[in-house]
Design a protein around this motif. Structure first.
Motif, PDB file in Angstrom:
ATOM      1  N   THR A   1      37.904  14.409  26.360  1.00  0.00           N
ATOM      2  CA  THR A   1      37.678  13.880  26.818  1.00  0.00           C
ATOM      3  C   THR A   1      36.299  13.848  27.018  1.00  0.00           C
ATOM      4  OG1 THR A   1      39.598  14.160  27.949  1.00  0.00           O
ATOM      5  CG2 THR A   1      38.419  12.763  29.088  1.00  0.00           C
ATOM      6  N   VAL A   2      35.484  12.118  27.164  1.00  0.00           N
ATOM      7  CA  VAL A   2      34.415  11.821  27.187  1.00  0.00           C
ATOM      8  C   VAL A   2      34.203  10.826  28.938  1.00  0.00           C
ATOM      9  CG1 VAL A   2      33.010  12.512  25.193  1.00  0.00           C
ATOM     10  CG2 VAL A   2      34.134  10.329  25.618  1.00  0.00           C
ATOM     11  N   GLU A   3      33.032  11.555  29.371  1.00  0.00           N
ATOM     12  CA  GLU A   3      32.438  10.238  30.570  1.00  0.00           C
ATOM     13  C   GLU A   3      32.109   9.780  29.736  1.00  0.00           C
ATOM     14  OE1 GLU A   3      35.343  12.866  34.088  1.00  0.00           O
ATOM     15  OE2 GLU A   3      33.121  12.829  33.805  1.00  0.00           O
ATOM     16  N   ILE A   4      31.661   8.022  30.524  1.00  0.00           N
ATOM     17  CA  ILE A   4      31.008   7.519  29.685  1.00  0.00           C
ATOM     18  C   ILE A   4      30.801   6.484  31.326  1.00  0.00           C
ATOM     19  CG2 ILE A   4      32.225   5.759  28.727  1.00  0.00           C
ATOM     20  CD1 ILE A   4      30.012   5.656  27.134  1.00  0.00           C
ATOM     21  N   THR A   5      29.967   5.358  31.613  1.00  0.00           N
ATOM     22  CA  THR A   5      29.348   4.418  32.928  1.00  0.00           C
ATOM     23  C   THR A   5      30.456   3.431  32.554  1.00  0.00           C
ATOM     24  OG1 THR A   5      27.523   4.752  33.314  1.00  0.00           O
ATOM     25  CG2 THR A   5      28.119   3.777  34.236  1.00  0.00           C
ATOM     26  N   VAL A   6      30.333   2.437  31.569  1.00  0.00           N
ATOM     27  CA  VAL A   6      30.837   1.529  30.154  1.00  0.00           C
ATOM     28  C   VAL A   6      31.006   1.277  29.052  1.00  0.00           C
ATOM     29  CG1 VAL A   6      31.038  -0.671  30.600  1.00  0.00           C
ATOM     30  CG2 VAL A   6      30.599  -0.272  32.767  1.00  0.00           C
ATOM     31  N   LEU A   7      32.388   1.072  29.075  1.00  0.00           N
ATOM     32  CA  LEU A   7      32.562   0.939  27.324  1.00  0.00           C
ATOM     33  C   LEU A   7      31.985  -0.101  26.911  1.00  0.00           C
ATOM     34  CD1 LEU A   7      33.261   2.835  24.750  1.00  0.00           C
ATOM     35  CD2 LEU A   7      35.835   2.191  25.332  1.00  0.00           C
ATOM     36  N   GLU A   8      31.254   0.144  25.410  1.00  0.00           N
ATOM     37  CA  GLU A   8      30.605  -1.229  25.252  1.00  0.00           C
ATOM     38  C   GLU A   8      30.988  -0.856  23.434  1.00  0.00           C
ATOM     39  OE1 GLU A   8      26.629  -1.608  25.779  1.00  0.00           O
ATOM     40  OE2 GLU A   8      27.309  -1.028  27.881  1.00  0.00           O
ATOM     41  N   ARG A   9      31.821  -2.255  23.766  1.00  0.00           N
ATOM     42  CA  ARG A   9      32.402  -1.786  22.138  1.00  0.00           C
ATOM     43  C   ARG A   9      31.198  -2.136  21.128  1.00  0.00           C
ATOM     44  NH1 ARG A   9      36.505  -5.829  20.399  1.00  0.00           N
ATOM     45  NH2 ARG A   9      36.110  -5.191  18.661  1.00  0.00           N
ATOM     46  N   GLY A  10      30.931  -1.099  19.637  1.00  0.00           N
ATOM     47  CA  GLY A  10      29.945  -1.783  19.117  1.00  0.00           C
ATOM     48  C   GLY A  10      28.794  -1.102  18.661  1.00  0.00           C
ATOM     49  N   GLU A  11      28.552  -0.711  20.168  1.00  0.00           N
ATOM     50  CA  GLU A  11      27.171   0.034  20.738  1.00  0.00           C
ATOM     51  C   GLU A  11      27.532   1.456  20.105  1.00  0.00           C
ATOM     52  OE1 GLU A  11      24.730  -1.891  21.141  1.00  0.00           O
ATOM     53  OE2 GLU A  11      26.244  -3.000  21.196  1.00  0.00           O
ATOM     54  N   VAL A  12      26.428   1.916  20.739  1.00  0.00           N
ATOM     55  CA  VAL A  12      26.211   3.403  20.025  1.00  0.00           C
ATOM     56  C   VAL A  12      25.630   3.879  21.347  1.00  0.00           C
ATOM     57  CG1 VAL A  12      24.737   5.435  19.544  1.00  0.00           C
ATOM     58  CG2 VAL A  12      25.332   3.746  17.848  1.00  0.00           C
ATOM     59  N   GLN A  13      26.516   5.184  21.755  1.00  0.00           N
ATOM     60  CA  GLN A  13      27.044   5.324  23.988  1.00  0.00           C
ATOM     61  C   GLN A  13      26.499   6.772  24.283  1.00  0.00           C
ATOM     62  OE1 GLN A  13      29.461   2.164  24.555  1.00  0.00           O
ATOM     63  NE2 GLN A  13      28.383   2.871  26.748  1.00  0.00           N
ATOM     64  N   ARG A  14      25.820   7.020  24.529  1.00  0.00           N
ATOM     65  CA  ARG A  14      25.882   8.623  24.722  1.00  0.00           C
ATOM     66  C   ARG A  14      26.601   8.468  26.011  1.00  0.00           C
ATOM     67  NH1 ARG A  14      22.649   9.959  19.999  1.00  0.00           N
ATOM     68  NH2 ARG A  14      21.030   8.577  20.234  1.00  0.00           N
ATOM     69  N   THR A  15      27.383  10.079  25.808  1.00  0.00           N
ATOM     70  CA  THR A  15      29.118  10.267  26.407  1.00  0.00           C
ATOM     71  C   THR A  15      28.601  11.583  27.288  1.00  0.00           C
ATOM     72  OG1 THR A  15      29.679  11.552  25.242  1.00  0.00           O
ATOM     73  CG2 THR A  15      30.492   9.245  24.612  1.00  0.00           C
ATOM     74  N   SER A  16      29.375  12.675  28.370  1.00  0.00           N
ATOM     75  CA  SER A  16      29.216  13.596  28.975  1.00  0.00           C
ATOM     76  C   SER A  16      28.998  13.925  28.093  1.00  0.00           C
ATOM     77  CB  SER A  16      29.940  13.619  30.330  1.00  0.00           C
ATOM     78  OG  SER A  16      31.670  13.074  29.410  1.00  0.00           O
ATOM     79  N   ARG A  17      28.765  15.644  27.602  1.00  0.00           N
ATOM     80  CA  ARG A  17      29.697  17.122  26.806  1.00  0.00           C
ATOM     81  C   ARG A  17      31.003  16.609  26.744  1.00  0.00           C
ATOM     82  NH1 ARG A  17      27.616  21.669  24.850  1.00  0.00           N
ATOM     83  NH2 ARG A  17      26.165  21.305  25.940  1.00  0.00           N
ATOM     84  N   ALA A  18      31.620  16.949  25.443  1.00  0.00           N
ATOM     85  CA  ALA A  18      33.379  16.611  25.866  1.00  0.00           C
ATOM     86  C   ALA A  18      34.076  18.004  26.357  1.00  0.00           C
ATOM     87  CB  ALA A  18      33.763  16.454  24.701  1.00  0.00           C
ATOM     88  N   LEU A  19      35.046  17.187  27.232  1.00  0.00           N
ATOM     89  CA  LEU A  19      35.828  17.987  27.834  1.00  0.00           C
ATOM     90  C   LEU A  19      37.293  18.548  26.715  1.00  0.00           C
ATOM     91  CD1 LEU A  19      36.892  19.577  30.538  1.00  0.00           C
ATOM     92  CD2 LEU A  19      37.310  17.565  30.866  1.00  0.00           C
ATOM     93  N   VAL A  20      37.397  19.824  26.593  1.00  0.00           N
ATOM     94  CA  VAL A  20      38.315  20.019  25.555  1.00  0.00           C
ATOM     95  C   VAL A  20      39.345  20.827  26.031  1.00  0.00           C
ATOM     96  CG1 VAL A  20      39.136  21.375  23.031  1.00  0.00           C
ATOM     97  CG2 VAL A  20      36.775  19.787  23.478  1.00  0.00           C
ATOM     98  N   GLU A  21      40.845  19.919  25.778  1.00  0.00           N
ATOM     99  CA  GLU A  21      41.630  21.569  26.497  1.00  0.00           C
ATOM    100  C   GLU A  21      43.150  20.480  25.504  1.00  0.00           C
ATOM    101  OE1 GLU A  21      41.840  20.242  31.346  1.00  0.00           O
ATOM    102  OE2 GLU A  21      40.908  18.216  30.603  1.00  0.00           O
ATOM    103  N   ALA A  22      43.987  21.937  26.118  1.00  0.00           N
ATOM    104  CA  ALA A  22      45.580  22.011  24.733  1.00  0.00           C
ATOM    105  C   ALA A  22      46.022  21.122  25.248  1.00  0.00           C
ATOM    106  CB  ALA A  22      46.150  23.226  25.374  1.00  0.00           C
ATOM    107  N   GLY A  23      46.729  19.993  24.014  1.00  0.00           N
ATOM    108  CA  GLY A  23      47.286  18.929  25.338  1.00  0.00           C
ATOM    109  C   GLY A  23      48.469  18.307  24.019  1.00  0.00           C
ATOM    110  N   GLY A  24      48.793  17.269  25.123  1.00  0.00           N
ATOM    111  CA  GLY A  24      50.810  16.949  24.573  1.00  0.00           C
ATOM    112  C   GLY A  24      51.143  16.657  25.827  1.00  0.00           C
ATOM    113  N   LYS A  25      51.925  16.117  25.531  1.00  0.00           N
ATOM    114  CA  LYS A  25      53.155  15.568  26.939  1.00  0.00           C
ATOM    115  C   LYS A  25      53.382  17.226  27.550  1.00  0.00           C
ATOM    116  CE  LYS A  25      52.654  11.275  26.335  1.00  0.00           C
ATOM    117  NZ  LYS A  25      52.006  10.529  26.887  1.00  0.00           N
ATOM    118  N   GLY A  26      54.715  17.676  25.820  1.00  0.00           N
ATOM    119  CA  GLY A  26      55.212  18.906  26.631  1.00  0.00           C
ATOM    120  C   GLY A  26      54.322  19.646  27.613  1.00  0.00           C
TER     121      GLY A  26
END
Ligand SMILES: Nc1ncnc2c1ncn2[C@@H]1O[C@H](COP(=O)(O)OP(=O)(O)OP(=O)(O)O)[C@@H](O)[C@H]1O
Ligand SMILES: O=P(O)(O)OC[C@@]1(O)O[C@H](CO)[C@@H](O)[C@@H]1O
Length: 333
Positions: free
Chosen positions: A25-50
């Motif tokens: 998961t990365v957090e960003i103010t507003v996503l802009e398609r086609g642009e290079v954007q700097r995000t927060s450091r990615a939060l990495v978690e074990a996922g999948g619905k179950g």
């Protein structure tokens, strides 16, 4: 009432996730398609619905076992899940666990990019089913505990995989919840699962109907019940959720909130429903608990699951209506 539920001894839960993920998961103010954007450091978690269902139920005191296929990267999932008190049963496969990305904007808008995941061979599918059979036998039979089968199916898995899992649950006398989409959900209608948890879009796709009001959802649920479905828990994002059974219809929801991330909110909704599904708890309270857990999940970052303090705080915000107005809107626009 919610305090009474939490005071009861927690039953065990086994979840099956045929297509698990590492959720970035990365957090960003507003996503802009086609642009290079700097995000927060990615939060990495074990996922999948179950996996998410196992994580949140473990956090609420249930003995939770997550079954998932994994290759050389199995240890990565185990090391993420063990500190969360989730027992992991990995079924060896040749492929690798997928990476799913969530981009979360400041206003809570969440964009998900989900990889297809590793294809399973028929031998790997058989091994997964054998692991389910074994876990049901050793952890659930005679306990009142639930089996949960959730998420998309990877390539190579048959559309009726969840229906086959339902046969294992049925033969063992263990309650089963299924949360999936597309062809796997279609195949699950007649599976005998105690509860199906589509979101509104999945129910629209399943029934081929535009669902705008409570009356529309009630009619869609009735059509599915005619085909053999049992209880339906339909999550509707900001519009709360509906529970539709042969005993009636209930709606629950609460005041608008600005989500931190909606990833896993549906999984926590189903988990709250399961947590409250004990004899003597009425459908209204089961649904209220489900909605409270879904709302609490929205206030967590990434796929992080809420704790008991978060879910009980949200329970106080949730209203339930028995036999809601058929004209009530269930989506915007
Ligand atoms: N914007 C929101 N405001 C308030 N509650 C929300 C919002 N979004 C989600 N919820 C709560 O979370 C529950 C589940 O949300 P939703 O219907 O989006 O699940 P879902 O699509 O199955 O999610 P996922 O697949 O990411 O787990 C809703 O029933 C509601 O209680
Ligand atoms: O691709 P699927 O299997 O439909 O969904 C996978 C997924 O989006 O679902 C969970 C949230 O519900 C996440 O942990 C995960 O990334």
């Amino acid at each position: 009432m919610s305090r009474d539920i939490d005071a009861l001894a927690a039953f065990p839960v086994v979840t099956v996730t045929p297509n698990p993920s590492l959720d970035h998961t990365v957090e960003i103010t507003v996503l802009e398609r086609g642009e290079v954007q700097r995000t927060s450091r990615a939060l990495v978690e074990a996922g999948g619905k179950g996996v998410n269902v196992a994580r949140v139920l473990a956090k609420h005191g249930h003995a939770a076992t997550a079954i998932l296929p994994a290759g050389d990267d199995a240890q990565r999932m185990v090391s993420l899940l063990t500190p969360q008190a989730v027992k992991t049963v990995t079924v060896p496969i040749s492929g690798a666990i997928r990476t799913n990305i969530a981009v979360v904007e400041q206003d809570g808008t969440t964009t998900k990019l989900n990889e297809p995941g590793a294809d399973l061979t028929s031998a790997e599918v058989d091994a997964l089913l054998a692991a389910v059979d074994k876990a049901v036998e050793s952890h659930l039979v005679g306990t009142g505990g639930w089996l949960v089968a959730a998420g998309s199916l990877p390539g190579g898995a048959p559309d009726d995989l969840y229906a086959r899992i339902a046969r294992i649950a049925g033969q063992a006398g263990v309650p089963l919840a299924i949360d999936t989409s597309g062809a796997a959900l279609t195949a699950a209608i007649t599976s005998g699962a105690d509860v199906l948890k589509p979101n509104l879009e999945e129910l629209e796709e399943l029934t081929g109907r535009d669902l705008r009001t409570v009356a529309d959802v009630t009619a869609a649920a009735a059509a599915l019940r005619d085909q053999g479905a049992r209880d339906l828990l339909v999550s509707m994002g900001p519009h709360g959720a509906l529970l539709l059974t042969d005993q009636g219809t209930w709606w629950a929801g609460g005041p608008a909130l600005v989500p931190r991330s909606t990833v896993g909110a549906g999984d926590c909704t189903l988990s709250g429903y399961i947590h409250a599904s004990r004899s003597g708890v009425d459908p209204a309270e089961k649904l209220a608990t489900a909605v409270a857990w879904g709302r609490a999940a929205c206030l967590q970052p990434g796929s992080t699951v809420p704790a008991p303090a978060d879910t009980s705080q949200q329970r106080a915000e949730v209203q339930v209506v028995t036999e809601p107005d058929p004209g009530q809107s269930v989506k915007d626009g």
